[in-house]
Design a protein around this motif. Structure first.
Motif, PDB file in Angstrom:
ATOM      1  N   GLN A 145      34.028  41.658  42.809  1.00  0.00           N
ATOM      2  CA  GLN A 145      35.259  41.195  42.530  1.00  0.00           C
ATOM      3  C   GLN A 145      35.810  39.799  42.808  1.00  0.00           C
ATOM      4  OE1 GLN A 145      37.846  44.412  43.841  1.00  0.00           O
ATOM      5  NE2 GLN A 145      37.262  45.675  42.157  1.00  0.00           N
ATOM      6  N   ASN A 164      38.545  36.355  42.979  1.00  0.00           N
ATOM      7  CA  ASN A 164      39.718  35.838  42.732  1.00  0.00           C
ATOM      8  C   ASN A 164      39.947  34.904  41.727  1.00  0.00           C
ATOM      9  OD1 ASN A 164      42.308  34.562  43.129  1.00  0.00           O
ATOM     10  ND2 ASN A 164      42.369  35.379  45.060  1.00  0.00           N
ATOM     11  N   GLN A 194      36.473  37.993  46.405  1.00  0.00           N
ATOM     12  CA  GLN A 194      37.347  38.920  46.981  1.00  0.00           C
ATOM     13  C   GLN A 194      36.815  40.095  47.441  1.00  0.00           C
ATOM     14  OE1 GLN A 194      40.511  38.664  47.174  1.00  0.00           O
ATOM     15  NE2 GLN A 194      41.224  40.793  47.875  1.00  0.00           N
ATOM     16  N   GLU A 202      47.465  47.924  43.651  1.00  0.00           N
ATOM     17  CA  GLU A 202      46.843  47.130  42.466  1.00  0.00           C
ATOM     18  C   GLU A 202      47.012  48.019  41.328  1.00  0.00           C
ATOM     19  OE1 GLU A 202      42.901  46.405  43.604  1.00  0.00           O
ATOM     20  OE2 GLU A 202      43.473  44.677  45.000  1.00  0.00           O
ATOM     21  N   LYS A 257      44.444  48.325  38.033  1.00  0.00           N
ATOM     22  CA  LYS A 257      43.312  47.858  37.182  1.00  0.00           C
ATOM     23  C   LYS A 257      43.270  48.019  35.880  1.00  0.00           C
ATOM     24  CE  LYS A 257      39.106  48.151  39.132  1.00  0.00           C
ATOM     25  NZ  LYS A 257      37.711  48.631  39.480  1.00  0.00           N
ATOM     26  N   LYS A 315      49.139  43.536  42.537  1.00  0.00           N
ATOM     27  CA  LYS A 315      48.156  42.705  41.967  1.00  0.00           C
ATOM     28  C   LYS A 315      47.372  43.513  40.822  1.00  0.00           C
ATOM     29  CE  LYS A 315      48.474  39.730  45.486  1.00  0.00           C
ATOM     30  NZ  LYS A 315      48.914  38.422  45.264  1.00  0.00           N
ATOM     31  N   VAL A 338      43.603  43.915  38.635  1.00  0.00           N
ATOM     32  CA  VAL A 338      42.306  43.823  38.670  1.00  0.00           C
ATOM     33  C   VAL A 338      42.043  43.878  36.945  1.00  0.00           C
ATOM     34  CG1 VAL A 338      40.065  44.353  39.401  1.00  0.00           C
ATOM     35  CG2 VAL A 338      42.317  44.369  41.087  1.00  0.00           C
ATOM     36  N   GLU A 395      38.738  44.797  34.631  1.00  0.00           N
ATOM     37  CA  GLU A 395      37.300  45.044  34.808  1.00  0.00           C
ATOM     38  C   GLU A 395      36.858  45.113  33.386  1.00  0.00           C
ATOM     39  OE1 GLU A 395      36.974  49.041  35.986  1.00  0.00           O
ATOM     40  OE2 GLU A 395      38.278  49.863  34.613  1.00  0.00           O
ATOM     41  N   CYS A 435      46.023  37.128  35.643  1.00  0.00           N
ATOM     42  CA  CYS A 435      45.322  38.189  36.307  1.00  0.00           C
ATOM     43  C   CYS A 435      44.840  37.941  37.656  1.00  0.00           C
ATOM     44  CB  CYS A 435      44.257  38.566  35.323  1.00  0.00           C
ATOM     45  SG  CYS A 435      43.251  40.356  35.998  1.00  0.00           S
ATOM     46  N   PHE A 456      42.428  39.284  39.945  1.00  0.00           N
ATOM     47  CA  PHE A 456      40.826  39.604  40.104  1.00  0.00           C
ATOM     48  C   PHE A 456      40.361  40.275  38.986  1.00  0.00           C
ATOM     49  CE2 PHE A 456      43.633  40.922  43.904  1.00  0.00           C
ATOM     50  CZ  PHE A 456      43.269  39.918  44.903  1.00  0.00           C
ATOM     51  N   GLN A 459      36.292  41.572  37.420  1.00  0.00           N
ATOM     52  CA  GLN A 459      34.949  42.012  37.648  1.00  0.00           C
ATOM     53  C   GLN A 459      34.394  42.454  36.448  1.00  0.00           C
ATOM     54  OE1 GLN A 459      36.391  45.994  39.909  1.00  0.00           O
ATOM     55  NE2 GLN A 459      34.570  46.571  38.980  1.00  0.00           N
TER      56      GLN A 459
END
Length: 825
Positions: A584, A586, A593, A735, A737, A769, A771, A773, A789, A791, A793
Motif C-alpha cells: 500500500q 501513500n 505506507q 479507514e 477502503k 483515511k 484506501v 484498492e 485519496c 493510500f 494498492q
C-alpha cells in the motif's frame, strides 16, 4: 330226564350270575348326622343304609356319608380288583374292605391328599382280592359341599391303563403350564416387558393350584411343601387374580388408554395380595364367599378395561375375553358347588381341557401382540413414524424398481418453508398435524387432477408422497413428461401449500422450494437420482421461478465445494496456507505506507483455491477461527521482521465477521503485541461493510475495545453494502477502503469517478483515511491522487507477493523518492 336236569342247572347258574352283577352295581347309602360313627359301628349295623342307584349317589354337605357296595363271593376263582372313586377337592375320604365282619384292607385319604403311595393322591382306590366269602366295601365321604359320588370296579389291567392315562394327562397339563410360565417369564426378563412377567407369574400360580387340586403336586414337590401349597390353595387363587389384574393393566397400557382405572386396579391388586399374605400369616384359608367376591370384582374390572380400549386393541380384547371364559366357568362352577347351588357335575372333569384351552388362547393373545408389533416394525421400516408417509427406504425401493424396469420417471423434492417456524412456535405434534392436513389435500389433488389432466400410459392410479427427512418430501411422476407437465405438477404442489391451513383464526400460508431430476436423463440409479434432485433443491431459484431443474454445472460446483470443505480440515496442519503481502502506497508522498496481508491456499490437487471460495466455507463449517488465528499470528511475526528494517511499516489484516466479537481474538492480539513488542497503531483490522449493517449497537462496543488496545479498524469493500452516514459517523472508522469495482474502470466511468471523489470527501470530513484498492494503471493512480485519496494498492503498484519477495520489493521501493519512479519504467 338227564337233559332236563342239565338245562335246569344252567338256568340256575345264569340267575346266580345276574344276581352277582346286580349286587356289584347296587349301592347303599347312610348319612351320619353325628359325624362320629366308626367303621366298626357301621359293620355292626348301627347305620340304616338305603339302596340307591349308582348315578344318584350324592354326598350331603358337611355330613359323613357312608357308601356300601357288596362284592359277591367267588368260590371257584379269585382275582384282584380295584375299587376307584372320584375324590372332590377338600374332601376327606376313608375306604374299607370288610370280610366276615372284619376290616381286611383300609385306605385313608386326608383333605390335602398327603398319602402314600402317591398314586392315591391323583387316583383314589382300594385294592382287594375276591374270595369264597362275600365282601363289602365301605366308603366314608365328608365334603364341604354336595358332591356326586362316582365309583367304579376295575380289573387290574384296566386300572393300570386308567392310572397311566391319568398320569399322562396330568403331566401334560402341568408340563404345558410350567413350560409356558417359565418361558414367558424368561422372555419378560430379557425383553423388559412387564406384562409378560405378570402373565408368567399367573401361569405359575395356576400350575400350583391345579396340581394341588388334583393331587399331582406330590409327584414333583416334597410332601411338606406340597401340603403347604394344598392347604393355601385359596391364597393361590387371590394371588393369581392380582397377577391377572396387573397383566391386563400393563398389557393394555391402562395408565395411558384408561387413566381413570389406574387407581382402582392398583387398589384391588394390593387388596388381593394383602388377603393372600394374611391367609398365610394366620394359617387359615380364605372364605369361599370372599373368593367368589374377589373373582367377580376382578372379572368386572377386567371387562371395564376392555371396554375402554381403542380400536387397535379390539381383536386382542376379544381373544382375551374368550381365553378367560373357560376359567370363569370353572370358577363359577366351583364356587356354586361350595355354596350348594348344585352338586358336582361332569364339567369339573373337563377342567384339564379348560386349562389347556385357556393357556392356548393366552398364548394366542401374546402372539397377536407380537405380530402387531412386528407388523408395526415392518411398517415403520418403510414409513415415517410421525406422518405415516413412506420414508426414504420406500422411496429408494420404488425408484430402484422403476429403474430396473427401465421406466422413465421424474423425482420432485419439495421443502415447506414455514415448517420450521410452526415447529418452533407450536411444537412438533402440531407441525405433523399441519403436514398431514396439507398432504390429505395434496393426495386428493394428485390422484384426481394429476392422473386425469397429466396422465400418461405409465402413470399410477395413486401417487404417493414420501418423506425424505425432517423437512424434505418427495413425489415420483412415472412416465415421459414434458417440462410443461412438470410445471403443472409444480403449480399443483404450490397451490396446495400456498392455500395453507387455519390456526386459531389465522391462515398460515406456506411456500415450498422444489427440486426436480429425471431418470434416466440425469441419473440411472435411485441414490444418484435423489442426490441430483437434492442438489437442484439446494440451488437457489430466481424470484420468477417456482422450481429448479438439476443442472450439471451446479453439480460440478457442489462437488468442488465438498472437496474444498474436506481439504480445508487438514490445510493448516499440512502447511498449505501462505500469507502474501500486497503493498500500500501513500499517494500524496509516493512512499510505501505498508501492506495488506492476503491469505492464499495452494492445494496439491485442487490447485490455487481463491479466498472468495474457501472463506465462506470455513465460516459455515465453523473452522474460520482457526484460520483467523493463523493469519494473525503469521502476520504479526512478519510485521516484527519488517519493522526492524522499516519502523513505520503498517500491516492490514482481514478479519471475518464471525470472529470479530470473540474474546479469544482480543486476548490473542494483546498477547502477540506484548510478546513481539509491536506498536498497535501500526496494526489495522479490516472488516467488510456487510458485517456492519444492522449491527451498529454491538459493533460500536467491539470497535471501542480494539481502539483501547491501540489497534485501528477499517471498513473493507466500502460501497458494496448499504451504509449510512449516520452509522459511519457513529462508529468512526479509521479507514475506508473503496472497493476495486469502483476503481478498476475509473478512467472510463464517470459515475465511478463521482463515487470515488465523494467517498474521499466524505471520509475526510469524518476524520477517516481512504484506501483505494484495484489500481491497475498510472492514470488511475494519478486521478485518485487528484481526488485526495490517501493510500492505494493494486497490480499497478504490485501484485500480492510472498513474504521473501515482498522484502525484496520493499527494499527497492524505499530507495526511490517516489514509488512511481520504481513502478514506471
Amino acid at each position: 330226564m338227564w337233559g332236563c336236569d342239565k338245562a335246569l342247572k344252567m338256568l340256575c347258574a345264569l340267575l346266580i350270575m345276574t344276581g352277582m352283577c346286580a349286587n356289584v352295581m347296587a349301592a347303599q347309602v347312610f348319612n351320619d348326622l353325628s359325624n362320629e360313627m366308626t367303621i366298626n359301628e357301621i359293620i355292626n349295623g348301627h347305620g340304616q343304609f338305603e339302596i340307591i342307584e349308582q348315578d344318584k349317589v350324592v354326598a350331603a354337605k358337611a355330613i359323613s356319608t357312608w357308601l356300601r357296595v357288596d362284592i359277591p363271593a367267588a368260590p371257584n376263582s379269585t382275582r384282584e380288583e380295584y375299587f376307584t372313586i372320584y375324590k372332590p377337592v377338600e374332601t376327606a375320604l376313608d375306604m374299607y374292605v370288610v370280610e366276615l365282619g372284619q376290616v381286611i384292607v383300609a385306605v385313608n385319604l386326608p383333605i390335602d391328599n398327603a398319602v402314600l403311595p402317591r398314586l392315591q393322591s391323583i387316583y383314589p382306590h382300594i385294592k382287594y382280592t375276591t374270595s369264597e366269602f362275600p365282601q363289602q366295601i365301605y366308603i366314608r365321604f365328608q365334603a364341604p359341599f354336595n358332591a356326586r359320588i362316582d365309583y367304579q370296579v376295575q380289573s387290574a389291567h384296566d386300572f393300570s391303563e386308567h392310572s397311566q392315562t391319568r398320569l399322562f394327562w396330568y403331566g401334560l397339563e402341568l408340563g404345558l403350564l410350567y413350560f409356558v410360565a417359565l418361558f414367558i417369564a424368561s422372555v419378560a426378563v430379557f425383553s423388559s416387558r412387564h406384562y409378560l412377567l405378570y402373565l408368567g407369574g399367573y401361569l405359575l400360580l395356576l400350575a400350583l393350584q391345579c396340581s394341588a387340586n388334583n393331587g399331582s403336586i406330590y409327584y414333583y414337590l416334597p410332601q411338606k411343601v406340597a401340603q403347604w401349597f394344598t392347604h393355601h390353595c385359596s391364597m393361590l387363587v387371590v394371588m393369581g387374580l392380582a397377577a391377572c389384574l396387573l397383566f391386563h393393566f400393563t398389557f393394555f397400557k391402562i395408565n395411558k388408554n384408561a387413566k381413570q382405572l389406574t387407581y382402582p386396579t392398583f387398589i384391588l391388586a394390593a387388596l388381593l395380595i394383602f388377603m393372600g399374605l394374611l391367609s398365610i400369616g394366620i394359617g387359615s384359608p380364605i372364605a369361599v364367599q370372599v373368593q367368589a367376591l374377589s373373582v367377580l370384582t376382578t372379572v368386572g374390572l377386567g371387562i371395564a378395561m376392555c371396554t375402554q380400549l381403542g380400536r387397535e386393541h379390539v381383536t386382542e380384547a376379544r381373544v382375551l375375553l374368550l381365553a378367560w371364559l373357560p376359567m370363569f366357568v370353572l370358577a363359577f362352577t366351583w364356587v356354586s358347588m361350595q355354596l350348594g347351588v348344585f352338586v358336582n357335575s361332569a364339567l369339573v372333569n373337563l377342567s384339564q381341557v379348560a386349562v389347556i384351552s385357556h393357556v392356548s388362547l393366552l398364548g394366542l393373545v401374546i402372539y397377536l401382540r407380537d405380530k402387531q408389533q412386528r407388523d408395526a416394525f415392518v411398517f415403520y421400516t418403510n414409513h415415517d413414524k410421525d406422518t405415516g408417509l413412506p420414508n426414504r427406504l420406500a422411496l429408494n425401493q420404488k425408484l430402484s424398481k422403476l429403474a430396473s424396469n427401465h421406466q422413465h420417471h421424474t423425482l420432485l423434492l419439495f421443502k415447506p418453508l414455514v415448517l420450521n417456524s410452526i415447529r418452533l412456535n407450536y411444537g412438533m405434534d402440531y407441525a405433523d398435524r399441519h403436514l398431514n392436513s396439507l398432504f390429505e389435500k395434496l393426495n386428493l389433488q394428485l390422484d384426481t387432477y394429476g392422473n386425469s389432466t397429466i396422465s400418461t400410459k405409465h402413470s399410477d392410479k395413486h401417487t404417493d408422497i414420501y418423506r425424505l427427512d425432517e423437512s424434505v418430501f418427495a413425489v415420483i411422476l412415472v412416465g415421459k413428461l414434458s417440462l410443461s407437465q412438470v410445471e403443472q405438477y409444480v403449480c399443483l404442489l404450490s397451490s396446495v401449500f400456498e392455500e395453507g391451513v387455519e390456526l386459531k383464526g389465522h391462515q398460515l400460508v406456506d411456500k415450498i422450494e422444489i427440486g426436480v431430476a429425471h431418470s434416466p436423463v440425469h441419473a440411472k440409479s435411485a441414490e444418484k437420482l435423489i442426490q441430483r434432485a437434492m442438489l437442484a433443491l439446494a440451488t437457489k431459484c430466481s424470484s420468477s421461478e417456482r422450481w429448479q431443474l438439476f443442472d450439471v454445472a451446479n453439480s460440478i460446483v457442489s462437488e468442488r465445494r465438498l472437496k474444498v470443505t474436506s481439504a480445508l480440515k487438514t490445510a493448516l496442519d499440512k502447511g498449505e496456507f501462505a500469507l502474501y503481502m500486497q503493498p500500500q502506497v501513500n499517494l500524496s508522498t509516493g512512499k510505501v505506507q505498508g501492506a495488506e496481508g492476503l491469505l492464499r491456499w495452494e492445494h496439491p490437487e485442487l490447485g490455487q483455491v481463491p479466498p472468495d471460495e474457501f472463506i465462506p466455507i470455513a465460516e459455515s463449517s465453523g473452522m474460520i477461527y482457526s484460520v483467523t488465528e493463523w493469519v494473525i499470528e503469521q502476520g504479526f511475526h512478519y510485521q516484527k521482521q519488517i519493522v526492524e528494517l522499516y519502523p513505520n511499516h503498517v500491516l492490514s489484516l482481514n478479519i471475518s465477521g464471525k470472529d470479530l466479537a470473540k474474546r479469544e481474538l482480543t486476548v490473542q492480539l494483546i498477547t502477540l503485541i506484548n510478546e513481539l513488542d509491536l506498536n498497535p497503531r501500526q496494526i489495522i483490522l479490516e472488516i467488510t461493510e456487510s458485517v456492519t449493517i444492522g449491527k451498529e449497537a454491538n459493533l460500536k462496543g467491539i470497535v471501542d475495545d480494539y481502539r483501547r488496545i491501540g489497534i485501528k479498524v477499517a471498513i473493507d469493500d466500502f460501497g458494496t453494502g448499504y451504509s449510512s452516514l449516520a452509522y459511519l459517523s457513529q462508529l468512526g472508522f479509521d479507514e475506508l477502503k473503496i472497493d476495486k469495482q469502483f476503481v478498476m474502470d475509473i478512467e472510463s466511468s464517470r459515475s465511478n469517478q463521482t463515487i470515488c471523489k465523494a467517498t474521499c470527501d466524505m471520509a475526510h470530513s469524518l476524520g477517516s483515511k481512504v484506501v483505494a484498492e484495484g489500481i491497475e494503471s498510472l492514470a488511475s493512480y494519478t486521478r485518485l491522487q487528484g481526488f485526495g485519496c490517501d493510500f492505494g494498492q493494486g497490480y499497478f503498484i504490485s501484485r500480492p507477493l510472498p513474504f521473501d519477495e515482498y522484502l525484496v520489493w520493499l527494499n527497492k521501493a524505499n530507495r526511490a523518492d517516489d514509488v512511481k519512479q520504481h513502478l514506471v519504467r
